[in-house]
Motif scaffolding. Structure first.
Motif, mmCIF file in Angstrom:
data_model
loop_
_atom_site.group_PDB
_atom_site.id
_atom_site.type_symbol
_atom_site.label_atom_id
_atom_site.label_comp_id
_atom_site.label_asym_id
_atom_site.label_seq_id
_atom_site.Cartn_x
_atom_site.Cartn_y
_atom_site.Cartn_z
ATOM 1 N N ASP A 149 -8.924 -4.069 2.826
ATOM 2 C CA ASP A 149 -8.414 -2.608 2.191
ATOM 3 C C ASP A 149 -9.582 -1.920 2.208
ATOM 4 O O ASP A 149 -10.544 -2.226 1.219
ATOM 5 N N LYS A 155 -1.084 -1.385 -7.593
ATOM 6 C CA LYS A 155 -1.487 -2.588 -7.385
ATOM 7 C C LYS A 155 -0.568 -3.599 -6.533
ATOM 8 O O LYS A 155 -1.041 -4.111 -5.647
ATOM 9 N N ARG A 184 -0.771 -2.129 -2.968
ATOM 10 C CA ARG A 184 -1.858 -2.736 -2.141
ATOM 11 C C ARG A 184 -1.833 -4.262 -1.937
ATOM 12 O O ARG A 184 -2.381 -4.747 -0.847
ATOM 13 N N ALA A 185 -0.865 -5.069 -2.625
ATOM 14 C CA ALA A 185 -0.647 -6.475 -2.489
ATOM 15 C C ALA A 185 0.356 -6.691 -1.408
ATOM 16 O O ALA A 185 0.388 -7.599 -1.022
ATOM 17 N N GLU A 202 -11.985 -4.585 0.539
ATOM 18 C CA GLU A 202 -11.669 -5.822 -0.077
ATOM 19 C C GLU A 202 -10.779 -6.837 0.748
ATOM 20 O O GLU A 202 -9.969 -6.262 1.415
ATOM 21 N N LYS A 203 -11.032 -7.991 0.894
ATOM 22 C CA LYS A 203 -10.723 -9.071 1.580
ATOM 23 C C LYS A 203 -9.744 -10.005 0.944
ATOM 24 O O LYS A 203 -10.009 -10.365 -0.309
ATOM 25 N N LYS A 204 -8.467 -10.222 1.676
ATOM 26 C CA LYS A 204 -7.480 -10.978 0.982
ATOM 27 C C LYS A 204 -6.721 -11.884 2.060
ATOM 28 O O LYS A 204 -6.448 -11.117 3.336
ATOM 29 N N PHE A 205 -6.718 -13.020 1.990
ATOM 30 C CA PHE A 205 -6.264 -14.122 2.984
ATOM 31 C C PHE A 205 -5.120 -14.577 2.373
ATOM 32 O O PHE A 205 -4.965 -15.352 1.142
ATOM 33 N N GLU A 206 -3.864 -14.848 3.049
ATOM 34 C CA GLU A 206 -2.662 -15.564 2.674
ATOM 35 C C GLU A 206 -2.421 -16.493 3.804
ATOM 36 O O GLU A 206 -1.860 -16.137 4.831
ATOM 37 N N SER A 210 -5.556 0.251 5.298
ATOM 38 C CA SER A 210 -5.470 -1.285 5.377
ATOM 39 C C SER A 210 -5.424 -1.702 6.902
ATOM 40 O O SER A 210 -4.825 -0.986 7.735
ATOM 41 N N LEU A 229 -4.711 -11.826 7.128
ATOM 42 C CA LEU A 229 -5.986 -11.607 6.524
ATOM 43 C C LEU A 229 -6.128 -10.025 6.572
ATOM 44 O O LEU A 229 -5.985 -9.441 7.641
ATOM 45 N N ARG A 230 -5.954 -9.611 5.396
ATOM 46 C CA ARG A 230 -6.073 -8.110 5.194
ATOM 47 C C ARG A 230 -7.296 -7.545 4.426
ATOM 48 O O ARG A 230 -7.784 -8.096 3.763
#
Length: 388
Positions: free
Chosen positions: A157, A277, A280-281, A139-143, A110, A154-155
């Motif tokens: 994985d 899960k 990962r979050a 895998e892209k995830k933005f908070e 990550s 911005l993460r």
């Protein structure tokens, strides 16, 4: 008057003088004040009763005044190879979900970017192909932490699969951005992460045997050994009577055990996937995992130093243990935290023990005090770690 406001964020994609003007259509309901209409249908307030109540609908085009902005190009000098268009101010954190795996077992690597800037145009760091690893697109995830999406986390994985066993390292991470305040490129890097990769289970295969099976109950003397196919064809086969299958099979111990085991396996798999899960979050999971491993090593180090009477090593390892425990508690890196930062996480008397322990540690480090009895200091340290 009612004022409606739409906050917008704009990212220029080319340099030079750029026009800023907006136009959009809206539908408005307005009263009709036509005094030439039939006076019998007019209300005492000057318009027809239906038109005063409902009004009439009009389509309007609304436009802003024309403005312009001069967009300067990004400088070519000093641009790092890892730059992919990020502009703002960022910090970099990396971590892996495990430091031990088997060959062929996937590992999640990550990369978390925190700060303020154009997150929507940021690509994840790139990693070169390596013989030891096989990796896939992240895998892209933005908070976001604000309504415009200009600040947040911005993460990315990545999945890395080790291709061989041994002491390997996840590759070094590089990320660069342009700071518009300082007007210079800044490159961030994180060191490689060590991973112990074990050989896959069952890699040692048993050599196949070529012995032909013996025929049960056979008294024949054969001039040569039969092959497996010939032995199978010459078996004395007598079909057994069919076993009736009814509702009684549902109550058999074998059926119940088989279904119970299957249910437990499915439930365990669902729980494991749910835990994975959630991990990962959670961006703090890699930080806490690394801190737990470091705390274990620091605890062993200060216990060994206390037995040997080495005060300097005891206090140094004890401070590291307290900082790792604070990192586990908060989920934020606190490897350089001072006693005031850690004491704020505690309540008396653990907070007093923390301040006293750090004061004694600095006295031994900078005052060169002679070694003393460490039993009381070790009791303070145990109280601090237990409170954290």
């Amino acid at each position: 008057y009612r004022v409606l406001t739409w906050p917008l964020t704009l990212t220029p994609v080319r340099s030079g003088e750029q026009a800023l003007e907006f136009e959009f259509g809206l539908t408005a309901r307005v009263p009709d004040r036509d005094r030439n209409r039939d006076s019998s249908r007019r209300s005492p307030f000057g318009g027809s009763m239906l038109e005063d109540f409902f009004g009439r609908t009009e389509r309007l085009n609304v436009a802003t005044d024309a403005h312009s902005i001069n967009v300067r190009p990004l400088p070519e000098a000093g641009r790092p190879a890892s730059f992919s268009g990020a502009i703002g101010e960022f910090s970099l954190e990396v971590g892996a979900d495990t430091d031990q795996a088997q060959q062929g077992e996937p590992i999640m690597h990550s990369v978390v970017l925190r700060g303020h800037g154009n997150f929507e145009r940021i690509n994840g760091p790139s990693f070169p192909q390596h013989d030891h690893w096989r990796h896939f697109s992240p895998e892209k995830k933005f908070e976001p932490s604000d309504s415009l999406g200009l600040s947040g986390n911005l993460r990315f994985d990545y999945i890395f699969v080790p291709q061989q066993s041994g002491s390997l390292q996840l590759p070094e991470t590089h990320f660069s951005y342009f700071d518009p305040v300082q007007e210079e490129y800044i490159e961030l890097s994180a060191p490689p992460l060590p991973v112990e990769v074990a050989a896959p289970a069952g890699s040692a295969l048993q050599p196949p045997t070529s012995h032909a099976p013996e025929l049960p109950g056979s008294d024949l003397e054969l001039s040569r050994s039969l092959t497996a196919e010939e032995a199978f064809l010459t078996l004395d086969y007598r079909p057994r009577p069919a076993r009736p299958i009814g509702l009684a099979v549902l109550h058999s111990p074998a059926f119940i055990a088989l279904n119970t085991g299957t249910g437990i396996l499915i439930l365990g798999s669902a729980i494991a996937l749910s835990i994975r899960k959630r991990r990962r979050a959670d961006p703090t999971y890699p930080i806490r995992t690394a801190a737990k491993q470091a705390l274990k090593q620091a605890r062993q180090a200060y216990q060994q130093a206390a037995q040997q009477g080495d005060a300097e090593a005891f206090y140094r390892s004890g401070q590291q243990a307290v900082r790792h425990a604070a990192t586990i508690k908060t989920g934020h890196p606190m490897q350089s935290a001072e006693s005031a930062d850690i004491a704020a996480l505690l309540s008396d008397p653990a907070a007093q023990d923390c301040r006293a322990f750090f004061a004694a540690a600095y006295a031994h480090r900078f005052g060169r005090h002679s070694p003393s009895n460490l039993n009381a200091a070790q009791q303070q340290l145990d109280n601090i770690l237990q409170a954290l």
